[in-house]
Design an enzyme around this catalytic site. Structure first.
Site, mmCIF file in Angstrom:
data_model
loop_
_atom_site.group_PDB
_atom_site.id
_atom_site.type_symbol
_atom_site.label_atom_id
_atom_site.label_comp_id
_atom_site.label_asym_id
_atom_site.label_seq_id
_atom_site.Cartn_x
_atom_site.Cartn_y
_atom_site.Cartn_z
ATOM 1 N N SER A 116 0.839 -1.187 0.000
ATOM 2 C CA SER A 116 0.000 0.000 0.000
ATOM 3 C C SER A 116 0.889 1.259 0.000
ATOM 4 O O SER A 116 1.725 1.407 -0.896
ATOM 5 C CB SER A 116 -0.957 -0.038 1.193
ATOM 6 O OG SER A 116 -1.904 0.994 1.106
ATOM 7 N N ASP A 118 -9.339 -4.561 -5.621
ATOM 8 C CA ASP A 118 -8.722 -3.403 -4.970
ATOM 9 C C ASP A 118 -9.237 -2.122 -5.607
ATOM 10 O O ASP A 118 -8.733 -1.673 -6.632
ATOM 11 C CB ASP A 118 -7.197 -3.480 -5.072
ATOM 12 C CG ASP A 118 -6.519 -2.446 -4.195
ATOM 13 O OD1 ASP A 118 -7.203 -1.514 -3.728
ATOM 14 O OD2 ASP A 118 -5.298 -2.570 -3.974
ATOM 15 N N HIS A 168 -7.593 -4.799 -1.282
ATOM 16 C CA HIS A 168 -6.404 -4.002 -0.966
ATOM 17 C C HIS A 168 -5.615 -4.725 0.128
ATOM 18 O O HIS A 168 -5.642 -4.357 1.301
ATOM 19 C CB HIS A 168 -6.827 -2.606 -0.503
ATOM 20 C CG HIS A 168 -5.698 -1.617 -0.464
ATOM 21 N ND1 HIS A 168 -5.082 -1.131 -1.596
ATOM 22 C CD2 HIS A 168 -5.084 -1.001 0.572
ATOM 23 C CE1 HIS A 168 -4.146 -0.275 -1.262
ATOM 24 N NE2 HIS A 168 -4.117 -0.181 0.066
#
Length: 210
Positions: free
Chosen positions: A5, A160, A188
């Site tokens: 991320s 995601d 995600h």
């Protein structure tokens, strides 16, 4: 070097600045923190979660409306009144938990139950997002050619919506010799096949001859 991320932005920025110090890259839930990505998460994603976004935007007081939401929240999170900061952190993290929720079996993150974590997390995110990671817009995508010769694996979830798969795809297309693994049942990040893919990529990076 591994990053997930926001950590993928940090890993890419470091690797492009110091390629001689990096043997391999493993990036998961890939984001590059461009102006477009920030606008998508904080503004445009209303198209997918309209009710949750209206709550997120509606929590901003009248005197801060009309500016970007990321700037409004950064202002609230720096307010001298602890109650204002706490309310802003709670609403920011509620939105964070919403826009990572598309993957099957998603459960709200328990880390957001901790007021101290909420505040620190929200302040860090808004600080870097309002400045687009302090990088020229699109710099990480343009600079990926500097990583030629460095093995790279990108792991990304099909569900995601926080960082849509085109971000990882564009990096993969420009990244010399990179490998992209799209996990069909992941969002995600996540457990199961997503974690297995990241661990496998890390194992291969460690075992790679130097």
């Amino acid at each position: 070097m591994q990053g997930g991320s926001w950590g993928s932005t940090l890993a890419l920025a470091y690797a492009q600045a110091h390629p001689q110090r990096v043997d391999a890259l493993v990036l998961a839930a890939v984001v590059t923190t461009t102006e477009r990505e920030i606008r998508w998460v904080t503004e445009d994603m209303r198209r997918i979660f309209p009710a949750a976004w209206d709550r997120f935007a509606g929590a901003v007081p009248v005197h801060l409306r009309g500016i970007r939401l990321v700037d409004a929240y950064a202002t609230l999170l720096a307010d001298p009144d602890p109650a204002v900061r706490e309310d802003a952190a709670r609403e920011w993290c509620r939105w964070e938990d919403t826009h990572v929720s598309l993957a099957p079996g998603h459960r709200p993150s328990r880390r957001y139950e901790d007021p101290e974590f909420r505040l620190v997390f929200a302040r860090l995110v808004t600080h870097y997002w309002r400045h687009a990671a302090f990088l020229p817009d699109g710099a990480l995508l343009r600079g990926v050619t500097r990583l030629a010769g460095i093995p790279g694996t990108l792991v990304h979830g099909r569900y995601d919506v926080s960082g849509p798969p085109d971000i990882a795809w564009d990096l993969h297309r420009r990244g010399p010799g990179s490998e992209l693994r799209i996990i069909d049942d992941a969002g995600h990040g996540g457990a199961g096949a997503f974690t297995d893919a990241v661990v496998d990529a890390l194992d291969r990076a460690v075992d790679r001859p130097r």
